[in-house]
Write a protein that holds these residues in place. Structure first.
Motif, mmCIF file in Angstrom:
data_model
loop_
_atom_site.group_PDB
_atom_site.id
_atom_site.type_symbol
_atom_site.label_atom_id
_atom_site.label_comp_id
_atom_site.label_asym_id
_atom_site.label_seq_id
_atom_site.Cartn_x
_atom_site.Cartn_y
_atom_site.Cartn_z
ATOM 1 N N TYR A 22 0.736 -1.368 -0.060
ATOM 2 C CA TYR A 22 -0.066 0.006 0.077
ATOM 3 C C TYR A 22 1.094 1.313 0.055
ATOM 4 C CZ TYR A 22 -3.426 3.391 1.539
ATOM 5 O OH TYR A 22 -3.880 4.748 1.762
ATOM 6 N N LEU A 23 1.810 1.434 0.809
ATOM 7 C CA LEU A 23 2.925 2.463 0.758
ATOM 8 C C LEU A 23 3.352 2.784 -0.619
ATOM 9 C CD1 LEU A 23 4.675 1.784 4.218
ATOM 10 C CD2 LEU A 23 2.841 3.645 3.673
ATOM 11 N N SER A 24 3.973 1.520 -1.224
ATOM 12 C CA SER A 24 4.173 1.687 -2.571
ATOM 13 C C SER A 24 3.605 2.282 -3.683
ATOM 14 C CB SER A 24 5.041 0.388 -2.795
ATOM 15 O OG SER A 24 5.525 0.417 -4.224
ATOM 16 N N ARG A 25 2.419 1.428 -3.739
ATOM 17 C CA ARG A 25 1.396 2.002 -4.679
ATOM 18 C C ARG A 25 0.485 3.105 -4.360
ATOM 19 N NH1 ARG A 25 -0.070 -2.932 -8.242
ATOM 20 N NH2 ARG A 25 1.704 -4.439 -7.514
ATOM 21 N N ALA A 26 -0.067 3.174 -3.152
ATOM 22 C CA ALA A 26 -1.132 4.393 -2.983
ATOM 23 C C ALA A 26 -0.284 5.624 -2.547
ATOM 24 C CB ALA A 26 -1.973 3.687 -1.902
ATOM 25 N N GLU A 27 0.636 5.556 -1.780
ATOM 26 C CA GLU A 27 1.443 6.637 -1.324
ATOM 27 C C GLU A 27 2.796 7.005 -1.905
ATOM 28 O OE1 GLU A 27 1.709 6.919 2.851
ATOM 29 O OE2 GLU A 27 -0.244 6.268 3.408
ATOM 30 N N GLY A 28 3.338 5.908 -2.847
ATOM 31 C CA GLY A 28 4.367 6.281 -3.554
ATOM 32 C C GLY A 28 5.666 6.469 -2.915
ATOM 33 N N LYS A 29 5.708 5.526 -1.924
ATOM 34 C CA LYS A 29 7.017 5.929 -0.801
ATOM 35 C C LYS A 29 8.186 5.082 -1.883
ATOM 36 C CE LYS A 29 4.850 7.234 2.767
ATOM 37 N NZ LYS A 29 5.058 8.537 2.817
ATOM 38 N N SER A 30 9.434 5.535 -1.625
ATOM 39 C CA SER A 30 10.574 5.164 -2.431
ATOM 40 C C SER A 30 10.808 3.726 -1.782
ATOM 41 C CB SER A 30 11.445 6.092 -1.933
ATOM 42 O OG SER A 30 12.047 6.079 -0.717
ATOM 43 N N PRO A 31 11.820 3.067 -2.365
ATOM 44 C CA PRO A 31 12.262 1.561 -1.725
ATOM 45 C C PRO A 31 12.872 1.879 -0.438
ATOM 46 C CG PRO A 31 12.578 1.507 -4.294
ATOM 47 C CD PRO A 31 12.059 3.054 -3.832
ATOM 48 N N ALA A 32 13.790 3.031 -0.291
ATOM 49 C CA ALA A 32 14.277 3.298 0.898
ATOM 50 C C ALA A 32 13.715 3.703 1.998
ATOM 51 C CB ALA A 32 15.263 4.519 0.430
ATOM 52 N N THR A 33 12.294 4.246 1.852
ATOM 53 C CA THR A 33 11.353 4.697 2.756
ATOM 54 C C THR A 33 10.881 3.336 3.178
ATOM 55 O OG1 THR A 33 11.145 6.728 1.857
ATOM 56 C CG2 THR A 33 9.341 5.742 3.269
ATOM 57 N N LEU A 34 10.267 2.316 2.247
ATOM 58 C CA LEU A 34 9.839 1.129 2.576
ATOM 59 C C LEU A 34 10.730 0.318 3.544
ATOM 60 C CD1 LEU A 34 8.201 -0.061 -0.829
ATOM 61 C CD2 LEU A 34 7.192 1.111 1.147
ATOM 62 N N LYS A 35 11.933 0.257 3.190
ATOM 63 C CA LYS A 35 12.938 -0.350 3.930
ATOM 64 C C LYS A 35 12.910 0.088 5.457
ATOM 65 C CE LYS A 35 17.932 -1.800 4.068
ATOM 66 N NZ LYS A 35 18.952 -1.857 3.221
#
Length: 104
Positions: A22-35
């Protein structure tokens, strides 16, 4: 496992993966932020002494989060790290509310 070792991602529950997606798709968070968010969430589980296989979102109540924050601080985590960790958990809880997994 020491307090600094995080639970492996391979042990994390489905809701964790749904949240990161969800963070990746809906909020557009970067891979670094997801990590960073993923590590923060796993840090809370570690310091709250919740094994990923036993995790339910409802376990993240106020008392549990306060205990985890004190544990992080007593094990040398900086105040800013604890703040960032709790911010990620807040985002997770908002996601769970949005999905109807927990009530506010």
């Amino acid at each position: 496992m020491t307090r600094d070792e995080l639970p492996p991602e391979s042990e994390m529950p489905r809701v964790y993966w749904d949240w990161l997606e969800y963070l990746s798709r809906a909020e557009g968070k970067s891979p670094a932020t997801l990590k960073a968010y993923g590590a923060a969430f796993r840090r809370v589980l570690r310091h709250a002494e919740i094994h990923p296989s036993l995790f339910e979102p409802s376990l993240l109540d106020h008392a549990t989060l306060v205990q985890a924050a004190y544990s992080m601080l007593s094990h040398g985590k900086s105040v800013s790290t604890v703040d960032q960790t709790l911010s990620a958990v807040e985002n997770f809880c908002e996601f769970c509310e949005y999905k109807g997994v927990i009530e506010k």
